[in-house]
Design a protein around this motif. Structure first.
Motif, PDB file in Angstrom:
ATOM      1  N   VAL A   1       0.866  -1.153  -0.157  1.00 47.41           N
ATOM      2  CA  VAL A   1       0.114  -0.083   0.070  1.00 47.41           C
ATOM      3  C   VAL A   1       0.792   1.210   0.184  1.00 47.41           C
ATOM      4  CG1 VAL A   1      -1.769   1.372   1.358  1.00 47.41           C
ATOM      5  CG2 VAL A   1      -2.217  -1.090   0.972  1.00 47.41           C
ATOM      6  N   GLY A   2       1.906   1.253   0.865  1.00 47.48           N
ATOM      7  CA  GLY A   2       2.833   2.581   1.200  1.00 47.48           C
ATOM      8  C   GLY A   2       3.347   2.829  -0.246  1.00 47.48           C
ATOM      9  N   GLY A   3       4.160   1.410  -1.189  1.00 47.36           N
ATOM     10  CA  GLY A   3       4.768   1.621  -2.026  1.00 47.36           C
ATOM     11  C   GLY A   3       3.813   2.306  -3.258  1.00 47.36           C
ATOM     12  N   ARG A   4       2.922   1.681  -3.513  1.00 45.20           N
ATOM     13  CA  ARG A   4       1.909   2.152  -4.699  1.00 45.20           C
ATOM     14  C   ARG A   4       1.369   3.739  -4.288  1.00 45.20           C
ATOM     15  NH1 ARG A   4       2.464  -0.479  -9.576  1.00 45.20           N
ATOM     16  NH2 ARG A   4       1.265  -2.362  -9.655  1.00 45.20           N
ATOM     17  N   LEU A   5       1.226   3.877  -3.052  1.00 38.88           N
ATOM     18  CA  LEU A   5       0.800   5.492  -2.880  1.00 38.88           C
ATOM     19  C   LEU A   5       1.837   6.241  -3.238  1.00 38.88           C
ATOM     20  CD1 LEU A   5      -1.040   4.837   0.573  1.00 38.88           C
ATOM     21  CD2 LEU A   5      -2.030   5.849  -1.697  1.00 38.88           C
ATOM     22  N   HIS A   6       3.331   5.822  -2.792  1.00 33.35           N
ATOM     23  CA  HIS A   6       4.682   6.673  -3.056  1.00 33.35           C
ATOM     24  C   HIS A   6       4.647   6.797  -4.505  1.00 33.35           C
ATOM     25  CE1 HIS A   6       8.528   8.180  -2.544  1.00 33.35           C
ATOM     26  NE2 HIS A   6       8.765   7.318  -3.719  1.00 33.35           N
ATOM     27  N   GLU A   7       4.358   5.675  -5.248  1.00 38.09           N
ATOM     28  CA  GLU A   7       4.636   5.539  -6.697  1.00 38.09           C
ATOM     29  C   GLU A   7       3.714   6.641  -7.457  1.00 38.09           C
ATOM     30  OE1 GLU A   7       4.521   2.293 -10.425  1.00 38.09           O
ATOM     31  OE2 GLU A   7       3.420   2.211  -8.519  1.00 38.09           O
ATOM     32  N   SER A   8       2.703   6.891  -6.789  1.00 45.69           N
ATOM     33  CA  SER A   8       1.665   7.875  -7.640  1.00 45.69           C
ATOM     34  C   SER A   8       1.603   9.335  -7.099  1.00 45.69           C
ATOM     35  CB  SER A   8       0.266   7.249  -7.191  1.00 45.69           C
ATOM     36  OG  SER A   8      -0.132   7.582  -5.917  1.00 45.69           O
ATOM     37  N   GLY A   9       2.879   9.483  -6.189  1.00 47.70           N
ATOM     38  CA  GLY A   9       3.257  10.818  -6.047  1.00 47.70           C
ATOM     39  C   GLY A   9       2.471  11.190  -4.477  1.00 47.70           C
ATOM     40  N   ARG A  10       1.846  10.200  -3.675  1.00 47.40           N
ATOM     41  CA  ARG A  10       1.345  10.849  -2.464  1.00 47.40           C
ATOM     42  C   ARG A  10       2.552  10.819  -1.234  1.00 47.40           C
ATOM     43  NH1 ARG A  10      -2.170   9.938  -6.655  1.00 47.40           N
ATOM     44  NH2 ARG A  10      -4.072  10.941  -5.797  1.00 47.40           N
ATOM     45  N   PRO A  11       2.484  11.602  -0.479  1.00 47.61           N
ATOM     46  CA  PRO A  11       3.436  11.757   0.657  1.00 47.61           C
ATOM     47  C   PRO A  11       3.228  10.343   1.490  1.00 47.61           C
ATOM     48  CG  PRO A  11       2.257  13.714   0.504  1.00 47.61           C
ATOM     49  CD  PRO A  11       1.341  12.910  -0.282  1.00 47.61           C
ATOM     50  N   VAL A  12       4.291   9.728   1.792  1.00 49.91           N
ATOM     51  CA  VAL A  12       4.214   8.395   2.399  1.00 49.91           C
ATOM     52  C   VAL A  12       5.649   8.342   3.259  1.00 49.91           C
ATOM     53  CG1 VAL A  12       4.128   5.908   2.387  1.00 49.91           C
ATOM     54  CG2 VAL A  12       2.946   7.149   0.600  1.00 49.91           C
ATOM     55  N   VAL A  13       5.018   7.839   4.602  1.00 51.72           N
ATOM     56  CA  VAL A  13       6.308   7.406   5.415  1.00 51.72           C
ATOM     57  C   VAL A  13       5.993   6.095   6.021  1.00 51.72           C
ATOM     58  CG1 VAL A  13       7.391   7.768   7.847  1.00 51.72           C
ATOM     59  CG2 VAL A  13       6.621   9.848   6.446  1.00 51.72           C
ATOM     60  N   LEU A  14       7.159   5.182   5.922  1.00 60.11           N
ATOM     61  CA  LEU A  14       6.933   3.807   6.121  1.00 60.11           C
ATOM     62  C   LEU A  14       7.547   3.693   7.656  1.00 60.11           C
ATOM     63  CD1 LEU A  14       8.019   1.854   2.846  1.00 60.11           C
ATOM     64  CD2 LEU A  14       5.731   2.612   3.697  1.00 60.11           C
ATOM     65  N   VAL A  15       6.858   2.763   8.527  1.00 59.02           N
ATOM     66  CA  VAL A  15       7.397   2.463   9.912  1.00 59.02           C
ATOM     67  C   VAL A  15       7.793   0.981   9.667  1.00 59.02           C
ATOM     68  CG1 VAL A  15       6.995   2.629  12.269  1.00 59.02           C
ATOM     69  CG2 VAL A  15       5.847   4.134  10.837  1.00 59.02           C
ATOM     70  N   ALA A  16       9.066   0.667   9.947  1.00 58.75           N
ATOM     71  CA  ALA A  16       9.642  -0.611   9.926  1.00 58.75           C
ATOM     72  C   ALA A  16      10.794  -0.581  11.045  1.00 58.75           C
ATOM     73  CB  ALA A  16      10.246  -1.102   8.551  1.00 58.75           C
ATOM     74  N   ARG A  17      11.108  -1.959  11.465  1.00 56.64           N
ATOM     75  CA  ARG A  17      12.219  -1.915  12.371  1.00 56.64           C
ATOM     76  C   ARG A  17      13.263  -2.968  12.066  1.00 56.64           C
ATOM     77  NH1 ARG A  17       8.389  -4.647  17.230  1.00 56.64           N
ATOM     78  NH2 ARG A  17       7.917  -5.670  15.364  1.00 56.64           N
ATOM     79  N   GLY A  18      14.484  -3.142  12.661  1.00 53.64           N
ATOM     80  CA  GLY A  18      15.380  -4.079  12.287  1.00 53.64           C
ATOM     81  C   GLY A  18      15.929  -4.037  11.354  1.00 53.64           C
ATOM     82  N   ALA A  19      16.070  -5.267  10.541  1.00 53.24           N
ATOM     83  CA  ALA A  19      16.953  -5.215   9.252  1.00 53.24           C
ATOM     84  C   ALA A  19      16.106  -4.720   7.985  1.00 53.24           C
ATOM     85  CB  ALA A  19      17.182  -6.905   9.151  1.00 53.24           C
ATOM     86  N   HIS A  20      14.626  -5.011   8.336  1.00 53.38           N
ATOM     87  CA  HIS A  20      13.882  -4.626   7.249  1.00 53.38           C
ATOM     88  C   HIS A  20      14.103  -2.925   7.149  1.00 53.38           C
ATOM     89  CE1 HIS A  20      10.536  -4.431   4.529  1.00 53.38           C
ATOM     90  NE2 HIS A  20       9.843  -3.958   5.095  1.00 53.38           N
ATOM     91  N   ALA A  21      13.911  -2.241   8.212  1.00 52.45           N
ATOM     92  CA  ALA A  21      14.121  -0.696   8.328  1.00 52.45           C
ATOM     93  C   ALA A  21      15.534  -0.324   7.739  1.00 52.45           C
ATOM     94  CB  ALA A  21      14.072  -0.256   9.627  1.00 52.45           C
TER      95      ALA A  21
END
Length: 334
Positions: free
Chosen positions: A15-35
């Motif tokens: 969801v976040g990736g597609r919203l970002h791709e379409s130009g919407r402001p997005v912040v992803l919240v992740a932890r550890g190795a993924h972040a």
């Protein structure tokens, strides 16, 4: 609006990736190795047309972002992690005054039916989302979303009374970001319908696959119990046919080489996350069954087996469907 996606795994990353791709402001919240991977190389989102590399801003928690009045919080963690996430974000200040719980909408983009109740205890504006979005996250920094031509169908609606203007604005952004996003007044009916489908997750996770005849028998029995429980409780639910019609011809899995589509529960066991969502899927049916006097031995056994797999560190396939059937039949009263 800016979207703060809390839990940038399979669903949140898609969801976040597609919203970002379409130009919407997005912040992803992740932890550890993924972040770490997201910050180092961006989000690698694989879809049927190829792999997108998206440089989405990443934070590890609420203390790393200054909230503003036009933010939307998208809760995409598993239900067992919802309370900690909601508590962490609800008290955060928002620019101009007030807290996130007082001023910002939260969208529960999650399986199960408990999250909205948990959120409404902490946030004044809560929206439910029935997520029909086959996707996987097994490697840090990478998410695979194999459906097309739309990435997913996200049925959205206000939880509880109140205007749905925010839901419609969110839906508009999603529809311009490769999603179907119908806004409905009965979103929980859709989520209960999805819950019945998710009862199969435990079988696939514990047994490694849900393809053989014994596994299919278990799934059918689990769903029959679920239907009987919801009927006894007087809870409305979307039918399997409705969910199939929603995605037919629009959200179709297009298998990618080397990328089998697995349930979120299977992925939790495979990644060794240390927890599993089945207590809020099969366990929800068990809870309702006990409340309304409907026996649920199959769902109880599946929830127990999934919990056991986590405690013992089993990978998917640690038990067979025949093992589980023997457990259920042995435990049944004479």
């Amino acid at each position: 609006m800016r979207y703060i996606v809390i839990g940038a795994g399979a669903v949140g990353g898609s969801v976040g990736g597609r919203l970002h791709e379409s130009g919407r402001p997005v912040v992803l919240v992740a932890r550890g190795a993924h972040a770490d991977a997201l910050r180092a190389q961006g989000l690698r989102l694989t879809v049927p047309t190829g792999t997108l590399t998206l440089d989405v801003p990443v934070v590890t928690g609420p203390e790393d972002v200054e909230l503003r009045a036009d933010d939307v919080l998208v809760l995409a963690v598993k239900t067992q992690d919802s309370v900690a996430a909601l508590d962490a974000w609800a008290a955060r200040p928002v620019a101009g005054g007030g807290t996130a719980g007082e001023r910002l909408p939260v969208v529960c983009a999650q399986n199960g039916v408990e999250n909205e109740r948990l959120a409404l205890r902490r946030f004044g504006e809560v929206h439910g989302m029935c997520v029909v979005l086959p996707s996987s996250h097994l490697t840090p920094g990478e998410v695979v979303a194999p459906c097309g031509p739309y990435t997913g169908a996200l049925v959205l609606g206000r939880y509880g009374p109140g205007p749905d203007g925010t839901a419609r604005r969110i839906a508009g952004d999603l529809e311009e970001s490769c999603f179907l996003a119908p806004v409905v007044t009965d979103v929980m009916r859709w989520k209960y319908g999805k819950l019945l489908g998710n009862l199969a997750n435990a079988v696939e996770a514990v047994c490694g696959s849900a393809a053989d005849a014994a596994a299919q028998d278990l799934i059918a029995r689990a769903k029959a119990e679920g239907t009987a429980v919801l009927d006894a409780a007087g809870i409305a639910y979307a039918s399997g046919a409705e969910i199939t019609r929603l995605r037919s011809g629009t959200v179709e899995v297009q298998p990618l080489p080397g990328e089998p589509t697995r349930s979120s529960t299977w992925q939790s066991l495979a990644r060794g996350t240390g927890s599993i969502e089945t207590d809020h899927l099969n366990g929800e049916i068990v809870l309702l069954g006990r409340t309304h006097g409907v026996p649920t031995p199959v769902n109880a056994a599946l929830a127990t087996a999934a919990r056991e797999s986590v405690l013992l560190g089993r990978e998917p396939g640690g038990l067979t469907a025949e093992d589980l059937i023997r457990r259920i039949d042995t435990a049944a009263p004479a």
